[in-house]
Design a protein around this motif. Structure first.
Motif, PDB file in Angstrom:
ATOM      1  N   ASN A 189       0.839  -1.190   0.000  1.00 18.56           N
ATOM      2  CA  ASN A 189       0.000   0.000   0.000  1.00 18.56           C
ATOM      3  C   ASN A 189       0.881   1.249   0.000  1.00 18.56           C
ATOM      4  O   ASN A 189       1.916   1.292   0.674  1.00 18.56           O
ATOM      5  CB  ASN A 189      -0.907   0.018   1.229  1.00 18.56           C
ATOM      6  N   ILE A 190       0.463   2.234  -0.752  1.00 19.64           N
ATOM      7  CA  ILE A 190       1.203   3.495  -0.802  1.00 19.64           C
ATOM      8  C   ILE A 190       0.226   4.655  -0.612  1.00 19.64           C
ATOM      9  O   ILE A 190      -0.989   4.526  -0.845  1.00 19.64           O
ATOM     10  CB  ILE A 190       1.960   3.671  -2.131  1.00 19.64           C
ATOM     11  N   TYR A 191       0.790   5.780  -0.156  1.00 16.61           N
ATOM     12  CA  TYR A 191       0.005   7.001  -0.001  1.00 16.61           C
ATOM     13  C   TYR A 191       0.639   8.098  -0.861  1.00 16.61           C
ATOM     14  O   TYR A 191       1.862   8.253  -0.878  1.00 16.61           O
ATOM     15  CB  TYR A 191      -0.023   7.440   1.460  1.00 16.61           C
ATOM     16  N   THR A 192      -0.212   8.833  -1.545  1.00 18.11           N
ATOM     17  CA  THR A 192       0.261   9.940  -2.373  1.00 18.11           C
ATOM     18  C   THR A 192      -0.642  11.150  -2.166  1.00 18.11           C
ATOM     19  O   THR A 192      -1.772  11.029  -1.676  1.00 18.11           O
ATOM     20  CB  THR A 192       0.257   9.571  -3.872  1.00 18.11           C
ATOM     21  N   TYR A 193      -0.113  12.319  -2.529  1.00 17.78           N
ATOM     22  CA  TYR A 193      -0.923  13.526  -2.537  1.00 17.78           C
ATOM     23  C   TYR A 193      -0.375  14.454  -3.618  1.00 17.78           C
ATOM     24  O   TYR A 193       0.747  14.287  -4.097  1.00 17.78           O
ATOM     25  CB  TYR A 193      -0.912  14.231  -1.180  1.00 17.78           C
ATOM     26  N   LYS A 194      -1.177  15.416  -4.008  1.00 13.52           N
ATOM     27  CA  LYS A 194      -0.770  16.389  -5.020  1.00 13.52           C
ATOM     28  C   LYS A 194      -0.753  17.769  -4.399  1.00 13.52           C
ATOM     29  O   LYS A 194      -1.657  18.138  -3.645  1.00 13.52           O
ATOM     30  CB  LYS A 194      -1.711  16.358  -6.223  1.00 13.52           C
ATOM     31  N   ASP A 195       0.314  18.539  -4.758  1.00 19.03           N
ATOM     32  CA  ASP A 195       0.379  19.904  -4.265  1.00 19.03           C
ATOM     33  C   ASP A 195      -0.417  20.822  -5.185  1.00 19.03           C
ATOM     34  O   ASP A 195      -1.088  20.365  -6.115  1.00 19.03           O
ATOM     35  CB  ASP A 195       1.833  20.369  -4.134  1.00 19.03           C
ATOM     36  N   GLY A 196      -0.328  22.108  -4.934  1.00 20.83           N
ATOM     37  CA  GLY A 196      -1.118  23.056  -5.718  1.00 20.83           C
ATOM     38  C   GLY A 196      -0.734  23.134  -7.173  1.00 20.83           C
ATOM     39  O   GLY A 196      -1.501  23.626  -8.000  1.00 20.83           O
ATOM     40  N   LEU A 197       0.474  22.651  -7.525  1.00 24.82           N
ATOM     41  CA  LEU A 197       0.938  22.693  -8.915  1.00 24.82           C
ATOM     42  C   LEU A 197       0.689  21.373  -9.627  1.00 24.82           C
ATOM     43  O   LEU A 197       1.119  21.181 -10.764  1.00 24.82           O
ATOM     44  CB  LEU A 197       2.439  23.013  -8.947  1.00 24.82           C
ATOM     45  N   GLY A 198       0.012  20.430  -8.975  1.00 25.49           N
ATOM     46  CA  GLY A 198      -0.286  19.153  -9.597  1.00 25.49           C
ATOM     47  C   GLY A 198       0.837  18.143  -9.495  1.00 25.49           C
ATOM     48  O   GLY A 198       0.759  17.062 -10.072  1.00 25.49           O
ATOM     49  N   LYS A 199       1.903  18.481  -8.754  1.00 25.36           N
ATOM     50  CA  LYS A 199       3.027  17.556  -8.603  1.00 25.36           C
ATOM     51  C   LYS A 199       2.648  16.463  -7.616  1.00 25.36           C
ATOM     52  O   LYS A 199       2.182  16.742  -6.521  1.00 25.36           O
ATOM     53  CB  LYS A 199       4.251  18.316  -8.110  1.00 25.36           C
ATOM     54  N   GLU A 200       2.830  15.201  -8.018  1.00 26.40           N
ATOM     55  CA  GLU A 200       2.469  14.083  -7.145  1.00 26.40           C
ATOM     56  C   GLU A 200       3.652  13.713  -6.261  1.00 26.40           C
ATOM     57  O   GLU A 200       4.770  13.546  -6.729  1.00 26.40           O
ATOM     58  CB  GLU A 200       2.032  12.869  -7.965  1.00 26.40           C
ATOM     59  N   THR A 201       3.374  13.602  -4.970  1.00 26.22           N
ATOM     60  CA  THR A 201       4.385  13.247  -3.987  1.00 26.22           C
ATOM     61  C   THR A 201       3.968  11.951  -3.302  1.00 26.22           C
ATOM     62  O   THR A 201       2.799  11.769  -2.967  1.00 26.22           O
ATOM     63  CB  THR A 201       4.549  14.369  -2.950  1.00 26.22           C
ATOM     64  N   LYS A 202       4.925  11.069  -3.086  1.00 23.58           N
ATOM     65  CA  LYS A 202       4.643   9.761  -2.482  1.00 23.58           C
ATOM     66  C   LYS A 202       5.313   9.670  -1.118  1.00 23.58           C
ATOM     67  O   LYS A 202       6.442  10.131  -0.928  1.00 23.58           O
ATOM     68  CB  LYS A 202       5.151   8.637  -3.389  1.00 23.58           C
ATOM     69  N   LEU A 203       4.615   9.061  -0.167  1.00 28.59           N
ATOM     70  CA  LEU A 203       5.200   8.789   1.138  1.00 28.59           C
ATOM     71  C   LEU A 203       5.985   7.488   1.035  1.00 28.59           C
ATOM     72  O   LEU A 203       5.418   6.415   0.822  1.00 28.59           O
ATOM     73  CB  LEU A 203       4.111   8.667   2.213  1.00 28.59           C
ATOM     74  N   GLU A 204       7.302   7.577   1.162  1.00 26.12           N
ATOM     75  CA  GLU A 204       8.164   6.411   1.027  1.00 26.12           C
ATOM     76  C   GLU A 204       8.239   5.602   2.322  1.00 26.12           C
ATOM     77  O   GLU A 204       8.276   4.382   2.303  1.00 26.12           O
ATOM     78  CB  GLU A 204       9.581   6.850   0.617  1.00 26.12           C
ATOM     79  N   ASN A 205       8.261   6.312   3.437  1.00 21.71           N
ATOM     80  CA  ASN A 205       8.432   5.630   4.708  1.00 21.71           C
ATOM     81  C   ASN A 205       7.867   6.508   5.812  1.00 21.71           C
ATOM     82  O   ASN A 205       7.870   7.731   5.710  1.00 21.71           O
ATOM     83  CB  ASN A 205       9.928   5.351   4.963  1.00 21.71           C
ATOM     84  N   TRP A 206       7.343   5.891   6.850  1.00 25.89           N
ATOM     85  CA  TRP A 206       6.825   6.654   7.969  1.00 25.89           C
ATOM     86  C   TRP A 206       7.073   5.866   9.250  1.00 25.89           C
ATOM     87  O   TRP A 206       6.981   4.644   9.297  1.00 25.89           O
ATOM     88  CB  TRP A 206       5.349   6.962   7.790  1.00 25.89           C
ATOM     89  N   GLN A 207       7.428   6.606  10.295  1.00 26.80           N
ATOM     90  CA  GLN A 207       7.723   6.001  11.585  1.00 26.80           C
ATOM     91  C   GLN A 207       7.165   6.888  12.681  1.00 26.80           C
ATOM     92  O   GLN A 207       7.391   8.093  12.703  1.00 26.80           O
ATOM     93  CB  GLN A 207       9.239   5.832  11.754  1.00 26.80           C
ATOM     94  N   GLN A 208       6.410   6.280  13.571  1.00 26.27           N
ATOM     95  CA  GLN A 208       5.789   7.040  14.639  1.00 26.27           C
ATOM     96  C   GLN A 208       6.862   7.583  15.588  1.00 26.27           C
ATOM     97  O   GLN A 208       7.857   6.913  15.876  1.00 26.27           O
ATOM     98  CB  GLN A 208       4.803   6.164  15.402  1.00 26.27           C
TER      99      GLN A 208
END
Length: 559
Positions: free
Chosen positions: A62-81
């Motif tokens: 599973n992956i998470y992505t979001y787009k900024d105001g310019l339409g650039k897609e950014t992906k969350l590579e890793n996350w740690q609490q």
């Protein structure tokens, strides 16, 4: 058959039968060995691990992505609490995105077919011509710089004058704030219509402001004359006079805007109409004249400087024209000597000067060559400051267009390739030619920082806000398959499966050989059984003959 012969025959048969029994024992022992070998092969086959093809689900996450105001897609590579309490953030997140980065590159062209002019020129002649071009170019660049400085000086003075004129054209800059007003009334009780006359009272007395339209033509002409310089400055236009109210006696005047008078009057007379603060912006002749004089004095002081700057700019322009002519003549003289002309069928253009785009591109090439520690002859075409930035161009760069893209190379690179060639015009067998350009290439950028991550009831991320960004981004959940890793696993499966199949074939082949050997031994054992049966029958017959002979002999000698 005689007695002796029968006995001898019997002994021979006994010996043969004994041999058959011994050989049968050897065969049975050999078959036991073959049986053990077959069992070992079977156990070996049972011990083999059957290869299982990989599943794409093992390489999908599973992956998470979001787009900024310019339409650039950014992906969350890793996350740690976070391991500690933070009131604003709960995770450390690594995000990645792809951006285009301007990058310089060196390439090498096979079989470049560098060509020079057919004219014969000595190296000294070429160097002298190059030096003349370089000197003329430096003079031309110096003239351009002087022209640029002169234009900047001219523009600076003109900007100052324009700023003064802009201030002079702002009506608010002439205003004087009258305070302490106790009342502001109009000529009748109709508060809904624009009035022709307002009475403004303060501690010094009462002034009566009349609408410009109420004055006769003579008075209007006198007002225009009195306001001539004021109108000329652009602070007010003749069309806007209709909105002004004047306290004017023919020589001195005070005036105010009708809109402000009306608002003040309404506030003075009716509480609901506004808050009465006792203030009004007025314009008095003395203040207006003094302000105008100040603006005109500043402009008068700057005008000679402007004229001088204009003359300097025109002189600098003439110097540029002269330097350009001298540079063109030097370049023409150089072009008539032997010099690089083509790479294959691509025209070579010598660059005696660099425009802004060319300088920016070559600066990027130089920076990346130095950063990567690549030795390049194009580096010798420039002088640098301590930070590695190009400060001046010494010459020696050529440009050419190939497949619609502009590239650059150096005279030293071209000469080296040309001199390495053989055959007519040195075209054959030339060494690789280095050439350069800069372009935007996709580059993966990774950033790690703290973030506030929101989740839904199922623990799935829904939104994120980073510590260096106030925007809350909505996260989109999807899946991503590592196709490269999956293909590697599939290739390993193909290999393991081939090894497994080969081992099975080898075991089957060995088992088949054992079975053939066992069949041959079994056949031989049957032959021995048949032979033993025949020997036993014959032994019984011979034994009977011997017994008969013995019995006959005993009867003969006993009688």
């Amino acid at each position: 058959m005689g007695m002796a012969a029968s006995q001898a025959r019997y002994l021979a048969l006994v010996a043969r039968k004994s041999n058959c029994e011994y050989e049968g024992q050897q065969i049975n022992q050999a078959r036991t060995v073959l049986s053990n070998q077959s069992a070992n092969l079977f156990n070996q086959m049972l011990g083999l691990k059957v290869p299982v093809p990989p599943s794409t689900s093992d390489f999908t996450k599973n992956i998470y992505t979001y787009k900024d105001g310019l339409g650039k897609e950014t992906k969350l590579e890793n996350w740690q609490q976070l391991s500690y309490s933070d009131p604003d953030y709960n995770y450390v997140v690594t995000r990645s995105y792809t951006t285009k980065r301007y990058t310089g590159a060196i390439k090498k062209m096979n079989d470049p077919q560098v060509q020079f002019t057919d004219g014969v020129s000595s190296k000294a002649d070429i160097e002298a011509a190059e030096n003349a071009v370089r000197a003329a170019n430096e003079a031309y660049q110096a003239a351009l710089k002087a022209q640029e400085d002169a234009k900047a000086n001219l523009d600076d003075i003109q900007t100052q004058i324009n700023a003064i004129k802009a201030d002079a054209a702002k009506l608010a800059n002439y205003a004087t704030e009258q305070t302490g007003i106790t009342s502001c009334t109009y000529d009748d009780g109709d508060a809904t219509t624009k009035k022709d006359e307002y009475s403004v009272t303060d501690t010094s007395g009462t002034k009566t402001y009349k609408a410009y339209s109420t004055f006769d033509e003579t008075q209007k002409a006198e007002i225009k004359t009195a306001l001539a310089d004021f109108i000329k400055s652009g602070a007010i236009s003749e069309a806007e006079l209709a909105g002004l109210y004047f306290d004017y006696n023919g020589t001195t005047y005070t005036f105010a805007k009708g809109t402000e008078l009306n608002s003040l009057a309404l506030a003075s007379g009716t509480a609901e109409a506004g808050t009465f603060d006792g203030k009004l912006n007025i314009y008095e002749k003395g203040n207006v004249d003094a302000t105008l004089l100040g603006y005109n004095t500043q402009i008068s002081a700057l005008t000679p400087l402007l004229n001088l700057a204009q003359s300097g700019y025109e002189a600098a322009q003439a110097s540029v024209d002269t330097a350009k002519t001298e540079y063109d003549e030097a370049l023409k003289a150089y072009n008539e000597l032997k010099h690089p002309t083509y790479i294959g069928n691509c025209d070579l253009v010598p660059l005696a000067e660099l425009n802004k785009d060319q300088l920016a591109e070559l600066q990027q090439v130089v920076a990346d060559m130095k950063e990567q520690g690549i030795e390049s002859k194009i580096l010798d075409c420039f002088e640098y400051d301590e930070a590695g930035n190009i400060t001046s161009y010494k010459g020696g760069v050529y440009s050419f267009k190939m497949n619609g893209v502009m590239y650059y190379t150096s005279y030293a690179d071209l000469e080296a390739s040309y001199n390495s060639g053989t055959g007519p015009n040195n075209i054959d067998g030339q060494t690789k030619l280095p050439y350069y350009n800069a372009s935007y290439i996709d580059t993966k950028i990774e950033e790690t920082e703290k973030a506030l991550v929101e989740t839904d009831g199922n623990g799935r991320f829904t939104s994120i806000r980073f510590e260096d960004d106030s925007i809350v981004y909505t996260l989109n959940m999807g899946t991503e398959t590592d196709d490269v890793a999956y293909q590697d696993a599939m290739n390993q499966y193909y290999y393991d499966n081939a090894v497994y199949d080969k081992m099975i074939r080898d075991i089957n082949a060995k088992t088949s050989i054992i079975q053939q050997e066992d069949q041959q031994l079994e056949l031989r054992l049957k032959q021995l059984d048949t032979e033993q049966s025949a020997l036993s029958t014959e032994m019984e017959a011979v034994k009977k003959v011997v017994d008969d002979n013995v019995e006959s002999s005993f009867k003969t000698f006993g009688g």
